[in-house]
Structure formats: structure tokens, C-alpha cells
Design a protein around this motif. Sequence first.
Motif, PDB file in Angstrom:
ATOM      1  N   TRP A 105      10.014  22.044   8.935  1.00  0.00           N
ATOM      2  CA  TRP A 105       8.748  21.411   8.586  1.00  0.00           C
ATOM      3  C   TRP A 105       8.832  20.664   7.265  1.00  0.00           C
ATOM      4  O   TRP A 105       8.068  19.741   7.019  1.00  0.00           O
ATOM      5  N   ARG A 106       9.773  21.037   6.405  1.00  0.00           N
ATOM      6  CA  ARG A 106       9.891  20.343   5.131  1.00  0.00           C
ATOM      7  C   ARG A 106      10.288  18.879   5.334  1.00  0.00           C
ATOM      8  O   ARG A 106       9.763  17.985   4.644  1.00  0.00           O
ATOM      9  N   SER A 107      11.209  18.634   6.271  1.00  0.00           N
ATOM     10  CA  SER A 107      11.619  17.255   6.533  1.00  0.00           C
ATOM     11  C   SER A 107      10.467  16.444   7.094  1.00  0.00           C
ATOM     12  O   SER A 107      10.254  15.286   6.710  1.00  0.00           O
ATOM     13  N   VAL A 108       9.714  17.061   8.012  1.00  0.00           N
ATOM     14  CA  VAL A 108       8.565  16.358   8.587  1.00  0.00           C
ATOM     15  C   VAL A 108       7.531  16.071   7.515  1.00  0.00           C
ATOM     16  O   VAL A 108       6.950  14.973   7.443  1.00  0.00           O
ATOM     17  N   LEU A 109       7.286  17.048   6.639  1.00  0.00           N
ATOM     18  CA  LEU A 109       6.304  16.863   5.574  1.00  0.00           C
ATOM     19  C   LEU A 109       6.753  15.779   4.604  1.00  0.00           C
ATOM     20  O   LEU A 109       5.941  14.944   4.157  1.00  0.00           O
ATOM     21  N   ALA A 110       8.056  15.765   4.269  1.00  0.00           N
ATOM     22  CA  ALA A 110       8.563  14.743   3.346  1.00  0.00           C
ATOM     23  C   ALA A 110       8.444  13.351   3.955  1.00  0.00           C
ATOM     24  O   ALA A 110       8.032  12.394   3.276  1.00  0.00           O
ATOM     25  N   LEU A 111       8.796  13.237   5.246  1.00  0.00           N
ATOM     26  CA  LEU A 111       8.698  11.933   5.903  1.00  0.00           C
ATOM     27  C   LEU A 111       7.254  11.469   5.972  1.00  0.00           C
ATOM     28  O   LEU A 111       6.957  10.290   5.739  1.00  0.00           O
ATOM     29  N   THR A 112       6.341  12.398   6.260  1.00  0.00           N
ATOM     30  CA  THR A 112       4.921  12.046   6.297  1.00  0.00           C
ATOM     31  C   THR A 112       4.431  11.583   4.929  1.00  0.00           C
ATOM     32  O   THR A 112       3.656  10.625   4.814  1.00  0.00           O
ATOM     33  N   GLY A 113       4.894  12.264   3.882  1.00  0.00           N
ATOM     34  CA  GLY A 113       4.501  11.862   2.540  1.00  0.00           C
ATOM     35  C   GLY A 113       5.004  10.476   2.175  1.00  0.00           C
ATOM     36  O   GLY A 113       4.279   9.678   1.559  1.00  0.00           O
ATOM     37  N   VAL A 114       6.243  10.184   2.556  1.00  0.00           N
ATOM     38  CA  VAL A 114       6.800   8.853   2.271  1.00  0.00           C
ATOM     39  C   VAL A 114       6.008   7.778   3.006  1.00  0.00           C
ATOM     40  O   VAL A 114       5.646   6.736   2.434  1.00  0.00           O
ATOM     41  N   ILE A 115       5.734   8.025   4.286  1.00  0.00           N
ATOM     42  CA  ILE A 115       4.972   7.042   5.076  1.00  0.00           C
ATOM     43  C   ILE A 115       3.578   6.846   4.481  1.00  0.00           C
ATOM     44  O   ILE A 115       3.092   5.715   4.345  1.00  0.00           O
ATOM     45  N   GLY A 116       2.932   7.956   4.127  1.00  0.00           N
ATOM     46  CA  GLY A 116       1.604   7.849   3.540  1.00  0.00           C
ATOM     47  C   GLY A 116       1.607   7.102   2.217  1.00  0.00           C
ATOM     48  O   GLY A 116       0.718   6.275   1.950  1.00  0.00           O
ATOM     49  N   GLY A 117       2.611   7.363   1.391  1.00  0.00           N
ATOM     50  CA  GLY A 117       2.697   6.663   0.114  1.00  0.00           C
ATOM     51  C   GLY A 117       2.901   5.174   0.282  1.00  0.00           C
ATOM     52  O   GLY A 117       2.258   4.357  -0.399  1.00  0.00           O
ATOM     53  N   GLY A 160       0.791  -0.373   0.382  1.00  0.00           N
ATOM     54  CA  GLY A 160       0.566  -1.588   1.147  1.00  0.00           C
ATOM     55  C   GLY A 160      -0.901  -1.981   1.188  1.00  0.00           C
ATOM     56  O   GLY A 160      -1.249  -3.167   1.044  1.00  0.00           O
ATOM     57  N   ILE A 161      -1.768  -1.001   1.370  1.00  0.00           N
ATOM     58  CA  ILE A 161      -3.213  -1.291   1.374  1.00  0.00           C
ATOM     59  C   ILE A 161      -3.661  -1.814   0.012  1.00  0.00           C
ATOM     60  O   ILE A 161      -4.417  -2.787  -0.089  1.00  0.00           O
ATOM     61  N   GLY A 162      -3.172  -1.179  -1.045  1.00  0.00           N
ATOM     62  CA  GLY A 162      -3.522  -1.645  -2.381  1.00  0.00           C
ATOM     63  C   GLY A 162      -3.035  -3.063  -2.649  1.00  0.00           C
ATOM     64  O   GLY A 162      -3.723  -3.869  -3.288  1.00  0.00           O
ATOM     65  N   LEU A 163      -1.834  -3.374  -2.132  1.00  0.00           N
ATOM     66  CA  LEU A 163      -1.295  -4.724  -2.314  1.00  0.00           C
ATOM     67  C   LEU A 163      -2.151  -5.760  -1.598  1.00  0.00           C
ATOM     68  O   LEU A 163      -2.432  -6.836  -2.143  1.00  0.00           O
ATOM     69  N   LEU A 164      -2.581  -5.456  -0.374  1.00  0.00           N
ATOM     70  CA  LEU A 164      -3.442  -6.390   0.361  1.00  0.00           C
ATOM     71  C   LEU A 164      -4.782  -6.582  -0.352  1.00  0.00           C
ATOM     72  O   LEU A 164      -5.305  -7.701  -0.400  1.00  0.00           O
ATOM     73  N   VAL A 165      -5.331  -5.496  -0.890  1.00  0.00           N
ATOM     74  CA  VAL A 165      -6.588  -5.619  -1.633  1.00  0.00           C
ATOM     75  C   VAL A 165      -6.395  -6.507  -2.862  1.00  0.00           C
ATOM     76  O   VAL A 165      -7.233  -7.375  -3.171  1.00  0.00           O
ATOM     77  N   PHE A 166      -5.271  -6.328  -3.558  1.00  0.00           N
ATOM     78  CA  PHE A 166      -4.995  -7.149  -4.739  1.00  0.00           C
ATOM     79  C   PHE A 166      -4.845  -8.619  -4.365  1.00  0.00           C
ATOM     80  O   PHE A 166      -5.384  -9.508  -5.044  1.00  0.00           O
ATOM     81  N   LEU A 167      -4.099  -8.889  -3.289  1.00  0.00           N
ATOM     82  CA  LEU A 167      -3.926 -10.277  -2.869  1.00  0.00           C
ATOM     83  C   LEU A 167      -5.249 -10.890  -2.438  1.00  0.00           C
ATOM     84  O   LEU A 167      -5.522 -12.068  -2.718  1.00  0.00           O
ATOM     85  N   GLY A 168      -6.072 -10.103  -1.730  1.00  0.00           N
ATOM     86  CA  GLY A 168      -7.382 -10.612  -1.333  1.00  0.00           C
ATOM     87  C   GLY A 168      -8.240 -10.949  -2.535  1.00  0.00           C
ATOM     88  O   GLY A 168      -8.977 -11.952  -2.528  1.00  0.00           O
ATOM     89  N   TYR A 169      -8.174 -10.135  -3.565  1.00  0.00           N
ATOM     90  CA  TYR A 169      -8.938 -10.398  -4.780  1.00  0.00           C
ATOM     91  C   TYR A 169      -8.384 -11.624  -5.516  1.00  0.00           C
ATOM     92  O   TYR A 169      -9.150 -12.420  -6.085  1.00  0.00           O
ATOM     93  N   ARG A 170      -7.063 -11.789  -5.466  1.00  0.00           N
ATOM     94  CA  ARG A 170      -6.435 -12.872  -6.239  1.00  0.00           C
ATOM     95  C   ARG A 170      -6.596 -14.229  -5.571  1.00  0.00           C
ATOM     96  O   ARG A 170      -6.868 -15.224  -6.263  1.00  0.00           O
ATOM     97  N   ILE A 171      -6.416 -14.317  -4.246  1.00  0.00           N
ATOM     98  CA  ILE A 171      -6.462 -15.616  -3.574  1.00  0.00           C
ATOM     99  C   ILE A 171      -7.684 -15.776  -2.682  1.00  0.00           C
ATOM    100  O   ILE A 171      -7.910 -16.862  -2.144  1.00  0.00           O
ATOM    101  N   GLY A 172      -8.443 -14.704  -2.477  1.00  0.00           N
ATOM    102  CA  GLY A 172      -9.635 -14.793  -1.654  1.00  0.00           C
ATOM    103  C   GLY A 172      -9.403 -14.283  -0.242  1.00  0.00           C
ATOM    104  O   GLY A 172      -8.288 -14.411   0.292  1.00  0.00           O
ATOM    105  N   PRO A 173     -10.432 -13.714   0.381  1.00  0.00           N
ATOM    106  CA  PRO A 173     -10.260 -13.154   1.733  1.00  0.00           C
ATOM    107  C   PRO A 173      -9.837 -14.190   2.766  1.00  0.00           C
ATOM    108  O   PRO A 173      -9.009 -13.909   3.632  1.00  0.00           O
TER     109      PRO A 173
END
Length: 509
Positions: free
Chosen positions: A49-61, A66-79
Motif C-alpha cells: 500500500w505504500r507504493s500505491v499511496l506514494a503514486l497517488t500522492g505524486v499524481i495528486g501533487g 497543473g490546476i494552479g498553472l491554468l488558473v495563473f495563465l487564465g489570470y495573466r492572459i484572460g479566460p
Amino acid sequence: MADMPTGEASPAPQQPPTAQPWASPQSVPQPPAPVAGQVAPVPGDRRGWRSVLALTGVIGGIALVGIGLLVFLGYRIGPMALAVGLAAAIVPVPFLVGCFIWLDRYEPEPVRYLALAFAWGAAIATSVSLGVNTGSAWLFERAGLPDHLVAVLVAPFIEELTKALGPLLLLLRRHREFSGITDGIVYCGLSGIGFAMVENILYLGGYAYASGLEQYGPATAAQNLIALFIARIVLSGFAHPLFTAVSGIGLGIAARASDARLRWLAPIAGLLVAMMLHGGWNLMATLTGLTGELLVFLYGYVSIMVPIFLAMVGVAVWLRSWEGRLTERTLPAYVRAGWLSPPEVAALGTLGRRHSARRWARRVAGDAGAKAMRDYQYAATRLALLRDRMNRGLDRTPAAREASAYEEQVLLNTIVASRQVFTGRDPQVPRARWDGREYHLTFPDGVQRSAPAPPEPVVPIPVPLAPANAPQAPPPAAAPPGPGAVPPGPASPGAVRPATPPPGFGGDR
């Protein structure tokens, strides 16, 4: 692959070895006495379960970044500009990803790791590089230096470092997923594609569409978008994947190197070459912008970058067949041990033979047979790569050697289990068994004979049979087999200049 037909003697599985089958480079587990109709169970995955948990954490991070980057780009260049840039930037992604997946046909990497490499480039590498480049531009401005120097002195180094860092971490944490240079090119190339996609969102949506819309209106915005799309996607869409793939060559060399110095030097050399290529590319673009002379860029593009790109393609295509040739060099050890027959190894040598094998398996055993053949080919290729790793002495700790021994047994059991789905089902081929030294053939009349292997494996290819009402030529009189006779070809397709094939079969050219 009728040498191990269903219902006849086929290598039965062993328990995961507790001894040291890796102690000698040539040691191969010996199959136990064959048992009729036995199917080999495949041991389960030992990851906890440790490997599964680590992989899930990496994917979630990565997802959060990625979501934060899209929000930043939307704020910078407009939706609106973000939506336009995203739609335009995604266009080349399926084609580029397909090219790298095509390179990975012999031993496809797990989809989750391919997706992680792409996501790493799109989210982590882009975010870090954007922050460093923006901060560097601010520092250059404070120092009175032109900001276009960032593209030459900063961007190539931070971008290539961050793009290659994800595949490097994968090599360190999941080194068994790096089979060689091809895998390094694939992982790093996908990271470069992800990076280029997000960068193109900023350029196409912000610098092209949003700027044109703000200054001159929709017509100019569309014109700018089309022009930049041609320049960045059509003409230079290969740039980021190409640069990062060079780093992948270094990682792939390190993955198969037994010399500790080479394991350190190869990734560093690959990364430095990638940085130099990227810096040269940015320098050409910067000089073109400063001088206004398009010939500067065209000269560098045609005389330098295109030849490098074509050379890289040639290297990648050559490496693509390396795994096929490796099976022919490595798997004969398992032929001598009785796990595989000579034609089975020959049928794994090229993608054409493998495709013929899947077509044959589908003909004799339906969709289940085709799937079993794909599983068989994947396991056999992994086995060849694993044996090459063991022969090179890359497992330097007892735990690593134990893991290799366990994986070897899993792959052998998978081969046996997969083979029994489609063997013994072709009525045109006698039932046969290979014991590591000779064939044991059972003919339709019940007569059993033994025969040695021919000098070159006979790999018959199923061809369409003639219609039932078509005139048939009388078959030639069968001569009794002599002591050196070539046995009827096993039902595993391929092409190795076969001797006289059985009726209904032809050679693969």
C-alpha cells in the motif's frame, strides 16, 4: 508455438526460487517435469500500500500544480485567450505522443508512468521554469541587461533540467521500468511534449491572440494566431521533445551501464547536449528578432536543426529494433533450458513476425488467443531485457538480485500460461514439444517421433486457404523422415527463411 500445445507437455511453473539462479550469468531456472493440461498461475504483485499511496500522492501533487498553472495563465492572459491557446496547443499533442508510443512497440511502458512523464513536463517543469524565467527577467532588468538574454542564458538550462528531472526520478525510484535508451527517449520526449503544450498555450493564446485582439481586433488576433501556429507547431513542434530526448539518451545509457562512472557521466552529458541544442535554437530566434533578418533563422533551421532532427529520428528507429534483436541474442538460454523453442525466439525478432503471430493466434483461438499472444510477446521481451540486466550484473544488492529472480519466475509463468491459450489448436500442425534438445512430435495417425532442431528455425506463416471448390494439386508423396529431418514448423508465425513449409503455410518475406 505448437512446441508447447495445450493438453500436452509444457513447462510447468516453479515456485519463486529461494536459491540464487542469478549467481551465474548463464543460469536459467529449469522447468520441472511436464504435466498434461497444467496452466501456470502467475504470482501476484508484491507492491504494498505504500507504493500505491506514494503514486497517488505524486499524481495528486502534479494535478494540483497543473490546476494552479491554468488558473495563473487564465489570470495573466484572460479566460478567452486561455481557451483559444489551449485548443490550438492541443492539436499536435496526439500526433507527437503517437510517435513516441510507436517507438515503444516491443516492450510498451506502463501507461501510468507515461502519463506521469507527460504531466510532469506540463505541470511541474513548466511551473518551475516559468517562475525562474520570470524572476531572471526581473533581475536582468534591474541590472540594466536586455531581457531577451534570458532566452539564451537562463531558459535552456532551467527548462531542460526540469523536463529531464521527472524521468530521472523515475529512473531512480522505478529503475526496472527503464529498459534502455528507447525508454529514456520515450519518457523524456513525453515530458518535452507536455512542456511544449503549456508553453504554446501562453504563446498562442497570450502573445498571439490576446495581443492582436487588444490592439487591432479579432481579424488581427486570428491572423497572429495562424502565423504563430505555423511557426511554433508546424515548423518547430519537434523542438522541445527533441532537446529533452537527448537527455533521455543519457538516462537510458545509465540504466544499462554496469560502470559506476558511466552511470553518472551519461545523464550529465545528455543534459548538457540538450541544453546546448536548446540554447542554440533560442539564440537563432533571438538574433532573428534583433536583426529582422529571417534568413538567420532559416539558415540555422535548415543547416543545423533539421539534420539533427533527422539524425535523432534515425537513431530512434534503429534503437526501436534493438529490443527485438536482443530477444534473439538472450532468449536462447531459455531454449536450452526447455522453457522456449527455437521458432518461438525467431518469431519474436521483428514486429512483422509478431504481427503475424497475433494474426495466427486470432485465427486459431479467437480474440482470447490474440490477447494471450500479446501477453506472451510482452512477457518474453521483458524476460530478455531482464536476463540481459542479470548478465550485465546490474543488480548490485541481494535485494535487487532477489527481485530479479522473482520477476524472472513471474515472466516465465506468464509465458507458460499465455502459450496454453493458443497452442494445440491449429489442425495443420502436428502436436509437438521441445525439451531443450529435440522435438517430440505426435502426428495425426498417433505415431510419435523425435527430431533435432534444424540449423535455422522453421517459422511457418499462415496464409489464406484455397476455396473448397478450387482444384487442388495432388500432394507429393511424403518421404519418411531421416535422422536430420526438419520437423514440421510449429504454429508460431514469423520469418526466418523457412525450409519447405507444411501445406497451407508460406514464408514471411
